[in-house]
Design a protein around this motif. Structure first.
Motif, mmCIF file in Angstrom:
data_model
loop_
_atom_site.group_PDB
_atom_site.id
_atom_site.type_symbol
_atom_site.label_atom_id
_atom_site.label_comp_id
_atom_site.label_asym_id
_atom_site.label_seq_id
_atom_site.Cartn_x
_atom_site.Cartn_y
_atom_site.Cartn_z
ATOM 1 N N ILE A 80 0.900 -1.025 0.000
ATOM 2 C CA ILE A 80 -0.070 0.212 -0.090
ATOM 3 C C ILE A 80 0.956 1.144 -0.103
ATOM 4 C CG2 ILE A 80 -1.730 1.308 1.264
ATOM 5 C CD1 ILE A 80 -2.629 -1.338 2.326
ATOM 6 N N ASN A 81 0.760 2.153 -1.141
ATOM 7 C CA ASN A 81 1.542 3.306 -1.018
ATOM 8 C C ASN A 81 0.759 4.343 -1.514
ATOM 9 O OD1 ASN A 81 3.604 1.041 -2.097
ATOM 10 N ND2 ASN A 81 4.547 2.475 -1.055
ATOM 11 N N ASP A 82 1.146 5.645 -1.177
ATOM 12 C CA ASP A 82 0.517 6.867 -1.522
ATOM 13 C C ASP A 82 1.180 7.173 -3.247
ATOM 14 O OD1 ASP A 82 0.131 9.931 -1.533
ATOM 15 O OD2 ASP A 82 -0.941 9.253 -0.106
ATOM 16 N N VAL A 83 0.353 8.079 -3.911
ATOM 17 C CA VAL A 83 0.804 8.455 -5.068
ATOM 18 C C VAL A 83 2.300 9.245 -4.743
ATOM 19 C CG1 VAL A 83 0.476 9.900 -6.901
ATOM 20 C CG2 VAL A 83 -1.396 8.289 -6.126
ATOM 21 N N ALA A 84 2.295 10.054 -3.716
ATOM 22 C CA ALA A 84 3.497 10.978 -3.481
ATOM 23 C C ALA A 84 4.676 10.182 -2.940
ATOM 24 C CB ALA A 84 3.177 11.808 -2.247
ATOM 25 N N ASP A 85 4.342 8.695 -2.794
ATOM 26 C CA ASP A 85 5.633 7.813 -2.514
ATOM 27 C C ASP A 85 6.357 7.673 -4.014
ATOM 28 O OD1 ASP A 85 5.004 7.485 0.121
ATOM 29 O OD2 ASP A 85 3.875 5.460 -0.229
ATOM 30 N N GLN A 86 5.639 7.702 -5.245
ATOM 31 C CA GLN A 86 6.351 7.230 -6.353
ATOM 32 C C GLN A 86 7.110 8.511 -6.718
ATOM 33 O OE1 GLN A 86 3.379 5.786 -8.901
ATOM 34 N NE2 GLN A 86 2.436 4.806 -7.475
ATOM 35 N N MET A 87 6.426 9.676 -6.702
ATOM 36 C CA MET A 87 7.168 10.866 -7.143
ATOM 37 C C MET A 87 7.005 12.225 -6.174
ATOM 38 S SD MET A 87 4.716 12.009 -10.272
ATOM 39 C CE MET A 87 4.463 10.486 -10.870
ATOM 40 N N ILE A 88 7.831 13.026 -6.233
ATOM 41 C CA ILE A 88 7.825 14.272 -5.468
ATOM 42 C C ILE A 88 7.210 15.296 -6.395
ATOM 43 C CG2 ILE A 88 8.870 15.971 -4.267
ATOM 44 C CD1 ILE A 88 10.744 14.055 -3.131
ATOM 45 N N PHE A 89 6.240 15.921 -5.977
ATOM 46 C CA PHE A 89 5.742 17.302 -7.037
ATOM 47 C C PHE A 89 6.478 18.525 -6.798
ATOM 48 C CE2 PHE A 89 2.343 13.946 -6.738
ATOM 49 C CZ PHE A 89 2.057 13.718 -8.022
ATOM 50 N N PRO A 90 6.695 19.099 -7.638
ATOM 51 C CA PRO A 90 7.448 20.674 -7.285
ATOM 52 C C PRO A 90 6.553 21.389 -6.429
ATOM 53 C CG PRO A 90 6.746 20.340 -9.765
ATOM 54 C CD PRO A 90 6.107 18.997 -9.071
ATOM 55 N N MET A 91 6.850 21.524 -5.098
ATOM 56 C CA MET A 91 6.203 22.334 -4.400
ATOM 57 C C MET A 91 6.932 23.066 -3.467
ATOM 58 S SD MET A 91 4.026 19.479 -2.201
ATOM 59 C CE MET A 91 4.660 17.803 -2.451
ATOM 60 N N GLY A 92 8.479 23.063 -3.517
ATOM 61 C CA GLY A 92 9.158 24.228 -2.857
ATOM 62 C C GLY A 92 10.015 23.200 -2.048
ATOM 63 N N ASN A 93 10.383 23.905 -0.981
ATOM 64 C CA ASN A 93 11.215 23.258 0.093
ATOM 65 C C ASN A 93 10.574 22.336 1.373
ATOM 66 O OD1 ASN A 93 13.924 22.544 1.239
ATOM 67 N ND2 ASN A 93 13.820 24.473 2.752
ATOM 68 N N LEU A 94 10.620 20.846 1.196
ATOM 69 C CA LEU A 94 9.896 20.180 2.146
ATOM 70 C C LEU A 94 11.112 19.613 3.129
ATOM 71 C CD1 LEU A 94 8.007 17.873 -0.216
ATOM 72 C CD2 LEU A 94 7.179 19.870 0.823
ATOM 73 N N ALA A 95 10.500 19.632 4.455
ATOM 74 C CA ALA A 95 11.433 19.084 5.399
ATOM 75 C C ALA A 95 10.923 17.552 5.935
ATOM 76 C CB ALA A 95 11.261 19.822 6.784
ATOM 77 N N PHE A 96 11.887 16.560 5.960
ATOM 78 C CA PHE A 96 11.596 15.465 6.261
ATOM 79 C C PHE A 96 12.181 14.764 7.516
ATOM 80 C CE2 PHE A 96 11.349 15.435 1.752
ATOM 81 C CZ PHE A 96 9.934 14.867 1.498
ATOM 82 N N CYS A 97 11.836 14.058 8.165
ATOM 83 C CA CYS A 97 12.318 13.361 9.370
ATOM 84 C C CYS A 97 12.743 12.051 9.112
ATOM 85 C CB CYS A 97 11.386 13.580 10.461
ATOM 86 S SG CYS A 97 12.223 13.045 12.108
#
Length: 165
Positions: A80-97
């Protein structure tokens, strides 16, 4: 892990736990999960592994544990995956942990970074397909946008029909 029981109450409890919000994050690696299930499951059990399978090691260290499990039980992978797991959409700077709570930032406006992320996703899927195919484990792929009940039932019926042949 849920002990196998043939009751509606047990099944209802399983569904409730899967749908309740998680109070605390537990990081359990796939290797640990396969090892535990391999020790706990009785021979002849039907085992569903529900995961995003994003932690597949490139050298597939967990293969021995899966192989041991497959020899004793019928195993089905449900990814089970989210569409966002497959590709990152251009939305600026994202922070991850990260896994060890380290924080990092990704500028999603840079095409190279998005392509690298997509390439890593594809490599992970290739490892998953190779593992499932090599061990003859059925793989059901769902997304967070799937109609889980309908799509899962259809896939399970398809697997059952294929197994009867």
């Amino acid at each position: 892990y849920f002990d196998p029981r043939r009751s509606r109450q047990s099944f209802s409890l399983l569904l409730k736990r899967l749908s309740d919000p998680v109070e605390k994050q537990y990081a359990v690696s796939l290797k640990e999960a396969f090892k535990h299930v391999g020790q706990a499951a009785q021979t002849g059990s039907l085992v569903y592994i529900i995961s995003d399978f994003m932690q597949l090691d490139s050298d597939l260290q967990q293969r021995a544990d899966i192989d041991h499990l497959v020899k004793r039980c019928d195993v089905v992978f449900i990814a089970i995956n989210d569409v966002a797991d497959q590709m990152i959409f251009p939305m600026g700077n994202l922070a991850f942990c990260g896994r060890n709570e380290e924080k990092f930032h990704v500028d999603t406006l840079h095409e190279v970074g998005r392509e690298t992320y997509g390439k890593q996703w594809n490599e992970n899927r290739e490892r998953l397909y190779a593992l499932a195919s090599g061990l003859k484990i059925p793989l059901i792929e769902l997304t967070t946008q799937s109609n889980i009940r309908k799509d899962l039932v259809l896939e399970l019926k398809r697997l059952a029909a294929r197994k009867r042949r």
